[in-house]
Design a protein around this motif. Structure first.
Motif, PDB file in Angstrom:
ATOM      1  N   GLU A  71       0.844  -1.199   0.000  1.00  0.00           N
ATOM      2  CA  GLU A  71       0.000   0.000   0.000  1.00  0.00           C
ATOM      3  C   GLU A  71       0.880   1.250   0.000  1.00  0.00           C
ATOM      4  OE1 GLU A  71      -4.034   1.297   2.454  1.00  0.00           O
ATOM      5  OE2 GLU A  71      -2.457   0.150   3.444  1.00  0.00           O
ATOM      6  N   GLU A  91       0.152   7.435  -0.106  1.00  0.00           N
ATOM      7  CA  GLU A  91      -1.087   8.157  -0.418  1.00  0.00           C
ATOM      8  C   GLU A  91      -2.326   7.314  -0.118  1.00  0.00           C
ATOM      9  OE1 GLU A  91       2.288   9.973  -2.172  1.00  0.00           O
ATOM     10  OE2 GLU A  91       1.543   7.915  -2.451  1.00  0.00           O
ATOM     11  N   GLU A  92      -2.257   6.025  -0.434  1.00  0.00           N
ATOM     12  CA  GLU A  92      -3.370   5.121  -0.133  1.00  0.00           C
ATOM     13  C   GLU A  92      -3.569   4.975   1.376  1.00  0.00           C
ATOM     14  OE1 GLU A  92      -3.420   2.049  -3.929  1.00  0.00           O
ATOM     15  OE2 GLU A  92      -1.969   1.737  -2.311  1.00  0.00           O
ATOM     16  N   GLU A 143      -2.739   7.216   3.700  1.00  0.00           N
ATOM     17  CA  GLU A 143      -3.313   8.460   4.218  1.00  0.00           C
ATOM     18  C   GLU A 143      -4.802   8.543   3.899  1.00  0.00           C
ATOM     19  OE1 GLU A 143      -0.977  11.599   2.601  1.00  0.00           O
ATOM     20  OE2 GLU A 143       0.739  11.245   3.934  1.00  0.00           O
ATOM     21  N   ALA A 144      -5.180   8.100   2.698  1.00  0.00           N
ATOM     22  CA  ALA A 144      -6.592   8.116   2.325  1.00  0.00           C
ATOM     23  C   ALA A 144      -7.398   7.166   3.194  1.00  0.00           C
ATOM     24  CB  ALA A 144      -6.745   7.747   0.847  1.00  0.00           C
ATOM     25  N   ARG A 145      -6.819   6.002   3.498  1.00  0.00           N
ATOM     26  CA  ARG A 145      -7.494   5.048   4.380  1.00  0.00           C
ATOM     27  C   ARG A 145      -7.636   5.626   5.789  1.00  0.00           C
ATOM     28  NH1 ARG A 145      -5.459   0.436   7.162  1.00  0.00           N
ATOM     29  NH2 ARG A 145      -3.543   0.366   5.928  1.00  0.00           N
ATOM     30  N   THR A 202      -7.958   8.798   6.535  1.00  0.00           N
ATOM     31  CA  THR A 202      -9.025   9.789   6.490  1.00  0.00           C
ATOM     32  C   THR A 202     -10.392   9.114   6.487  1.00  0.00           C
ATOM     33  OG1 THR A 202      -7.609  11.348   5.281  1.00  0.00           O
ATOM     34  CG2 THR A 202      -9.994  11.705   5.154  1.00  0.00           C
ATOM     35  N   THR A 203     -10.520   8.021   5.733  1.00  0.00           N
ATOM     36  CA  THR A 203     -11.773   7.257   5.723  1.00  0.00           C
ATOM     37  C   THR A 203     -12.082   6.718   7.118  1.00  0.00           C
ATOM     38  OG1 THR A 203     -11.422   6.613   3.420  1.00  0.00           O
ATOM     39  CG2 THR A 203     -12.972   5.284   4.696  1.00  0.00           C
ATOM     40  N   ASN A 263     -13.319   9.566   9.347  1.00  0.00           N
ATOM     41  CA  ASN A 263     -14.706   9.906   8.995  1.00  0.00           C
ATOM     42  C   ASN A 263     -15.679   8.865   9.538  1.00  0.00           C
ATOM     43  OD1 ASN A 263     -13.961  12.231   7.610  1.00  0.00           O
ATOM     44  ND2 ASN A 263     -13.787  11.178   5.645  1.00  0.00           N
ATOM     45  N   ALA A 310      -2.454  13.898   7.841  1.00  0.00           N
ATOM     46  CA  ALA A 310      -3.428  14.691   7.076  1.00  0.00           C
ATOM     47  C   ALA A 310      -4.094  15.751   7.941  1.00  0.00           C
ATOM     48  CB  ALA A 310      -4.495  13.765   6.484  1.00  0.00           C
TER      49      ALA A 310
END
Length: 233
Positions: free
Chosen positions: A122, A125-126, A128-130, A132-133, A136, A161
């Motif tokens: 992974e 960027e992936e 960090e996106a995970r 953030t998800t 949320n 992030a």
């Protein structure tokens, strides 16, 4: 006034408190700490990575006391789980503990894992996106105080992030790597008004009718109501 140079105010019901644990070992010391400071009584939910050492830490820190066969409950963890040599831990008198894939480590080791990709690790960027998800998802839950037990590598990338609207030293405090079994308490804030519940502590109050009179005038008027009109005529 430049609000970035001073404290900020947010309604309490638009915030959640997160107690984040970066996992390795030293479970006994952290368990004593969360009890001595009263944190164990505040946590509504414990979220853990599904990997074994994080689940073992989550149960060891936030689980109940020692388990015996006479208890009217199943153990959270059986004796000697994973050849740990540790006794069984009770599920009584502790917050719910839930394993969640979103907060697992970034290095995927088995093709049985949900997030596994053949020969691909992974990316940052992936990850960090995970992260953030995951944050949320936490925000949409009803619990107000949540403990998170996961890997320091995941936390380093996921938390990077956040804090961009803060002082650089605060940003550094948020994003620095977790030490061995370190616990940090943070607050997440809903600035977009998405998924926020109504306050359970606010009181609407009521403004009395008429002008806002000085206290001495209000007292005189009240006295007139209690005495016959002839006295003041």
């Amino acid at each position: 006034m430049d609000s970035s140079r001073g404290p900020s105010l947010y309604p309490l019901h638009r915030c959640k408190t997160l107690h984040i644990v970066g996992v390795e070992f030293m479970v006994d010391n952290l368990r004593k700490h969360v009890r001595s400071c009263g944190l164990i009584k505040k946590v509504d939910l414990v979220i853990t990575s599904p990997l074994f050492r994080t689940m073992q830490t989550a149960v060891g820190v936030f689980g109940g006391e020692g388990y015996t066969d006479r208890m009217d409950a199943v153990p959270l963890m059986v004796a000697n789980a994973g050849n740990s040599g540790r006794p069984a831990i009770s599920s009584l008198d502790c917050p719910p503990i839930v394993a969640v894939e979103l907060c697992r480590e970034h290095l995927i080791e088995s093709d049985e894992d949900v997030l596994w990709k053949a020969n691909i690790r992974e990316t940052k960027e992936e990850l960090e996106a995970r992260g953030t998800t995951f944050m949320n998802w936490l925000w949409m839950r009803k619990e107000k105080e949540i403990a998170i037990v996961t890997h320091s590598g995941f936390l380093f990338h996921a938390l990077s992030a956040f804090g961009n609207d803060c002082h650089p030293l605060v940003k550094k405090e948020i994003c620095k790597r977790f030490a061995n079994c370190e616990l940090r308490s943070m607050v997440i804030v809903d600035k977009s008004m998405s998924g926020s519940d109504a306050s359970t502590t606010n009181y609407p109050g009521k403004i009395p009718p008429g002008p806002d009179l000085p206290s001495d005038v209000v007292g005189e008027n009240n006295m007139k109501k209690d005495v016959p009109n002839s006295v003041f005529s």
